[in-house]
Design a protein around this motif. Structure first.
Motif, PDB file in Angstrom:
ATOM      1  N   ALA A  15    -103.107 -19.631  -1.820  1.00  0.00           N
ATOM      2  CA  ALA A  15    -103.328 -18.245  -1.861  1.00  0.00           C
ATOM      3  C   ALA A  15    -104.535 -17.800  -2.259  1.00  0.00           C
ATOM      4  CB  ALA A  15    -102.362 -17.704  -2.975  1.00  0.00           C
ATOM      5  N   GLU A  16    -105.839 -18.644  -2.469  1.00  0.00           N
ATOM      6  CA  GLU A  16    -106.956 -18.204  -2.769  1.00  0.00           C
ATOM      7  C   GLU A  16    -108.016 -18.344  -1.410  1.00  0.00           C
ATOM      8  OE1 GLU A  16    -105.454 -20.536  -5.026  1.00  0.00           O
ATOM      9  OE2 GLU A  16    -104.974 -18.529  -6.154  1.00  0.00           O
ATOM     10  N   ALA A  17    -108.300 -19.477  -0.918  1.00  0.00           N
ATOM     11  CA  ALA A  17    -108.939 -19.483   0.072  1.00  0.00           C
ATOM     12  C   ALA A  17    -108.159 -19.256   1.578  1.00  0.00           C
ATOM     13  CB  ALA A  17    -109.688 -20.889   0.222  1.00  0.00           C
ATOM     14  N   ARG A  18    -107.105 -19.647   1.663  1.00  0.00           N
ATOM     15  CA  ARG A  18    -106.116 -19.554   2.530  1.00  0.00           C
ATOM     16  C   ARG A  18    -106.703 -19.963   4.020  1.00  0.00           C
ATOM     17  NH1 ARG A  18    -104.462 -13.058   1.246  1.00  0.00           N
ATOM     18  NH2 ARG A  18    -103.806 -13.439  -0.891  1.00  0.00           N
ATOM     19  N   ALA A  19    -107.248 -21.194   4.091  1.00  0.00           N
ATOM     20  CA  ALA A  19    -107.883 -21.483   5.140  1.00  0.00           C
ATOM     21  C   ALA A  19    -107.087 -21.831   6.423  1.00  0.00           C
ATOM     22  CB  ALA A  19    -108.443 -23.067   4.943  1.00  0.00           C
ATOM     23  N   GLY A  20    -105.647 -22.095   6.105  1.00  0.00           N
ATOM     24  CA  GLY A  20    -104.653 -22.456   6.998  1.00  0.00           C
ATOM     25  C   GLY A  20    -104.269 -20.710   7.749  1.00  0.00           C
ATOM     26  N   ALA A  21    -104.055 -19.927   6.755  1.00  0.00           N
ATOM     27  CA  ALA A  21    -103.887 -18.511   7.547  1.00  0.00           C
ATOM     28  C   ALA A  21    -104.832 -17.894   8.289  1.00  0.00           C
ATOM     29  CB  ALA A  21    -103.488 -17.553   6.274  1.00  0.00           C
ATOM     30  N   LYS A  22    -106.238 -18.199   7.752  1.00  0.00           N
ATOM     31  CA  LYS A  22    -107.129 -17.661   8.516  1.00  0.00           C
ATOM     32  C   LYS A  22    -107.427 -18.445   9.876  1.00  0.00           C
ATOM     33  CE  LYS A  22    -110.117 -16.403   4.507  1.00  0.00           C
ATOM     34  NZ  LYS A  22    -111.107 -16.989   3.556  1.00  0.00           N
ATOM     35  N   ALA A  23    -107.212 -19.518   9.944  1.00  0.00           N
ATOM     36  CA  ALA A  23    -107.247 -20.321  11.067  1.00  0.00           C
ATOM     37  C   ALA A  23    -106.252 -20.107  12.149  1.00  0.00           C
ATOM     38  CB  ALA A  23    -107.083 -21.969  10.847  1.00  0.00           C
ATOM     39  N   ALA A  24    -105.021 -19.711  11.473  1.00  0.00           N
ATOM     40  CA  ALA A  24    -103.760 -19.457  12.594  1.00  0.00           C
ATOM     41  C   ALA A  24    -103.689 -18.200  12.658  1.00  0.00           C
ATOM     42  CB  ALA A  24    -102.381 -19.925  11.807  1.00  0.00           C
ATOM     43  N   LEU A  25    -104.033 -17.142  11.972  1.00  0.00           N
ATOM     44  CA  LEU A  25    -103.841 -15.589  12.310  1.00  0.00           C
ATOM     45  C   LEU A  25    -104.234 -15.191  13.738  1.00  0.00           C
ATOM     46  CD1 LEU A  25    -102.513 -13.074  10.811  1.00  0.00           C
ATOM     47  CD2 LEU A  25    -104.598 -12.905   9.670  1.00  0.00           C
ATOM     48  N   PRO A  26    -105.364 -15.519  14.210  1.00  0.00           N
ATOM     49  CA  PRO A  26    -105.933 -15.074  15.526  1.00  0.00           C
ATOM     50  C   PRO A  26    -104.941 -15.273  16.576  1.00  0.00           C
ATOM     51  CG  PRO A  26    -107.806 -15.999  14.247  1.00  0.00           C
ATOM     52  CD  PRO A  26    -106.383 -16.358  13.329  1.00  0.00           C
ATOM     53  N   LEU A  27    -104.350 -16.472  16.501  1.00  0.00           N
ATOM     54  CA  LEU A  27    -103.476 -16.784  17.504  1.00  0.00           C
ATOM     55  C   LEU A  27    -102.315 -15.886  17.618  1.00  0.00           C
ATOM     56  CD1 LEU A  27    -103.027 -20.615  17.083  1.00  0.00           C
ATOM     57  CD2 LEU A  27    -104.344 -19.572  18.745  1.00  0.00           C
ATOM     58  N   PHE A  28    -101.900 -15.243  16.545  1.00  0.00           N
ATOM     59  CA  PHE A  28    -100.747 -14.267  16.532  1.00  0.00           C
ATOM     60  C   PHE A  28    -101.296 -13.146  16.817  1.00  0.00           C
ATOM     61  CE2 PHE A  28     -99.279 -17.986  13.932  1.00  0.00           C
ATOM     62  CZ  PHE A  28     -98.025 -17.947  14.037  1.00  0.00           C
ATOM     63  N   GLU A  29    -102.438 -12.509  16.100  1.00  0.00           N
ATOM     64  CA  GLU A  29    -103.094 -11.210  16.509  1.00  0.00           C
ATOM     65  C   GLU A  29    -103.170 -11.234  17.960  1.00  0.00           C
ATOM     66  OE1 GLU A  29    -104.835 -10.158  12.077  1.00  0.00           O
ATOM     67  OE2 GLU A  29    -106.263 -11.132  13.467  1.00  0.00           O
ATOM     68  N   ARG A  30    -103.529 -12.160  18.764  1.00  0.00           N
ATOM     69  CA  ARG A  30    -103.784 -12.222  20.007  1.00  0.00           C
ATOM     70  C   ARG A  30    -102.567 -12.094  20.844  1.00  0.00           C
ATOM     71  NH1 ARG A  30    -108.221 -15.701  18.843  1.00  0.00           N
ATOM     72  NH2 ARG A  30    -107.170 -17.491  19.736  1.00  0.00           N
ATOM     73  N   GLY A  31    -101.560 -12.415  20.240  1.00  0.00           N
ATOM     74  CA  GLY A  31    -100.486 -12.614  20.954  1.00  0.00           C
ATOM     75  C   GLY A  31    -100.070 -13.817  21.581  1.00  0.00           C
ATOM     76  N   GLU A  32    -100.911 -14.781  21.523  1.00  0.00           N
ATOM     77  CA  GLU A  32    -100.821 -16.169  21.811  1.00  0.00           C
ATOM     78  C   GLU A  32     -99.475 -16.912  21.077  1.00  0.00           C
ATOM     79  OE1 GLU A  32    -104.437 -18.346  21.881  1.00  0.00           O
ATOM     80  OE2 GLU A  32    -105.640 -16.744  22.552  1.00  0.00           O
ATOM     81  N   MET A  33     -99.256 -16.510  20.055  1.00  0.00           N
ATOM     82  CA  MET A  33     -98.236 -17.087  19.292  1.00  0.00           C
ATOM     83  C   MET A  33     -97.007 -16.043  18.976  1.00  0.00           C
ATOM     84  SD  MET A  33     -97.940 -20.515  19.066  1.00  0.00           S
ATOM     85  CE  MET A  33     -96.664 -20.272  18.123  1.00  0.00           C
ATOM     86  N   SER A  34     -96.005 -16.042  18.856  1.00  0.00           N
ATOM     87  CA  SER A  34     -94.868 -15.010  18.561  1.00  0.00           C
ATOM     88  C   SER A  34     -94.605 -15.279  17.070  1.00  0.00           C
ATOM     89  CB  SER A  34     -93.787 -15.026  19.574  1.00  0.00           C
ATOM     90  OG  SER A  34     -92.934 -14.167  19.001  1.00  0.00           O
ATOM     91  N   GLY A  35     -94.754 -14.297  16.256  1.00  0.00           N
ATOM     92  CA  GLY A  35     -94.271 -14.582  15.009  1.00  0.00           C
ATOM     93  C   GLY A  35     -95.246 -13.930  13.848  1.00  0.00           C
ATOM     94  N   MET A  36     -95.418 -14.474  12.769  1.00  0.00           N
ATOM     95  CA  MET A  36     -96.117 -13.852  11.828  1.00  0.00           C
ATOM     96  C   MET A  36     -96.957 -14.967  10.757  1.00  0.00           C
ATOM     97  SD  MET A  36     -93.108 -12.179   9.409  1.00  0.00           S
ATOM     98  CE  MET A  36     -92.766 -11.236  10.896  1.00  0.00           C
ATOM     99  N   VAL A  37     -97.799 -14.733  10.178  1.00  0.00           N
ATOM    100  CA  VAL A  37     -98.346 -15.549   8.920  1.00  0.00           C
ATOM    101  C   VAL A  37     -98.229 -14.716   7.660  1.00  0.00           C
ATOM    102  CG1 VAL A  37    -100.372 -16.571   8.258  1.00  0.00           C
ATOM    103  CG2 VAL A  37    -100.138 -16.096  10.489  1.00  0.00           C
ATOM    104  N   ILE A  38     -97.371 -15.515   6.783  1.00  0.00           N
ATOM    105  CA  ILE A  38     -97.259 -15.050   5.544  1.00  0.00           C
ATOM    106  C   ILE A  38     -98.050 -15.718   4.386  1.00  0.00           C
ATOM    107  CG2 ILE A  38     -94.983 -14.193   6.178  1.00  0.00           C
ATOM    108  CD1 ILE A  38     -93.671 -16.309   4.431  1.00  0.00           C
TER     109      ILE A  38
END
Length: 332
Positions: free
Chosen positions: A64-87
């Motif tokens: 929950a601090e650095a969130r490296a995985g979320a930062k890497a994955a989020l652009p894929l979702f925000e661009r619509g390349e992946m359907s779903g969400m990052v929590i």
């Protein structure tokens, strides 16, 4: 950051645009912790799924601090390349991450039938989702497990593939009496709604085994378990995991989990604790003979010693021993 209404320990970092949540038939949950490159590889394998089923992915960031995985994955979702969400699952621990993803699936996707689980060190076969869902429907199973095929970082370590720590528990597709791991799993929505949150017991957060306990309790409730031998994922196995101390620690841990899960299963029955202890002692007494049989069959001392370590772990659990291998994930 959008808090989920039912749980302040979980928040949504972002989601794909125009997400048609009502149309989603299957939800894939993907926990991640300090593996930004690997979670992208897992997501690439999910993008490559060959299926007509409408599915969405929930990435559960558990750092929950650095969130490296979320930062890497989020652009894929925000661009619509992946359907779903990052929590963000703010409470650290294996079980906390799963609970966050599974509860989010229930809250955000009202009509899904199947929830699947894959880890961030795994790559899904292109037909993984279709085969797992198809097996659930063909077998009439509420929960389906599949093989985590070891992909050793050093090819010379492939001889370890038959060790019980890495080998799948079943060779063929069909209904089975027990499942043990969430590393490659399908769970029906009906199971989740019946079992209710928290799905995984948080006392297993850093030891592992919360999935084994959940699956044991689900079987006790009468849910049908199945195995899909064709629904494979490849699990990356770093060199660290074939070192003798890691194998020994994982084997002992499996024994500890076995005792803890069995105690919960027998809770409320007469002499439950004594029966579990007697079984553990009997397994420990028999383990050298079982080891000799394994040695004769496989020629591998490492495989032969496994039942001894598991039985010893079962007994050590009676004295409070807990090997929390996930407490220091960099050593795991």
């Amino acid at each position: 950051m959008i808090p989920l209404p039912s749980d302040a320990s979980v928040s949504i970092a972002g989601r794909s645009p125009r997400l048609a949540a009502e149309a989603v038939e299957a939800v894939v949950t993907l926990p991640t912790f300090k593996r930004p490159e690997q979670v992208l590889e897992t997501l690439a394998s999910l993008r490559a799924q060959r299926t007509a089923r409408r599915f969405a992915v929930i990435v559960m960031e558990n750092e929950a601090e650095a969130r490296a995985g979320a930062k890497a994955a989020l652009p894929l979702f925000e661009r619509g390349e992946m359907s779903g969400m990052v929590i963000i699952a703010h409470e650290r621990g294996n079980c906390s991450a799963y609970n966050a993803g599974w509860q989010t699936a229930i809250l955000q996707f009202p009509n899904f039938k199947h929830l699947l689980v894959i880890d961030d060190d795994e790559i899904a076969d292109p037909l993984w989702l279709e085969r797992m869902c198809g097996a659930a429907e063909t077998l009439g199973a509420d929960i389906v497990g599949g093989p985590q095929v070891p992909d050793f970082a050093d090819p010379t370590h492939s001889r370890w593939a038959e060790h019980p720590v890495f080998a799948p528990p079943y060779p063929e597709t069909g209904r089975v009496p027990a499942l043990y791991s969430s590393g490659n799993l399908l769970i029906g929505r009906n199971v989740l709604t019946a079992m209710g949150p928290p799905f995984l017991d948080l006392k297993f957060n850093f030891m592992g085994g919360g999935d084994s306990d959940f699956l044991s309790r689900a079987a006790q409730r009468g849910f049908v378990l199945g195995w899909c031998a064709e629904g494979q994922v490849r699990e990356t196995v770093p060199a660290r995991r074939v070192e003798a101390d890691w194998i020994r620690a994982r084997s002992l841990r499996n024994g500890v989990i076995s005792t803890l899960v069995e105690k919960k299963k027998r809770a409320g029955t007469p002499l439950a604790g004594a029966k579990v202890l007697l079984k553990s002692l009997a397994l420990l007494a028999a383990s050298p003979f079982r080891g000799v049989l394994r040695l004769a069959r496989t020629g591998s001392p490492a495989i032969a010693i496994y039942p001894v370590h598991v039985a010893l772990g079962r007994v050590l659990a009676e004295f409070g021993y807990a090997n929390e291998q996930y407490r220091q994930p960099e050593k795991n």
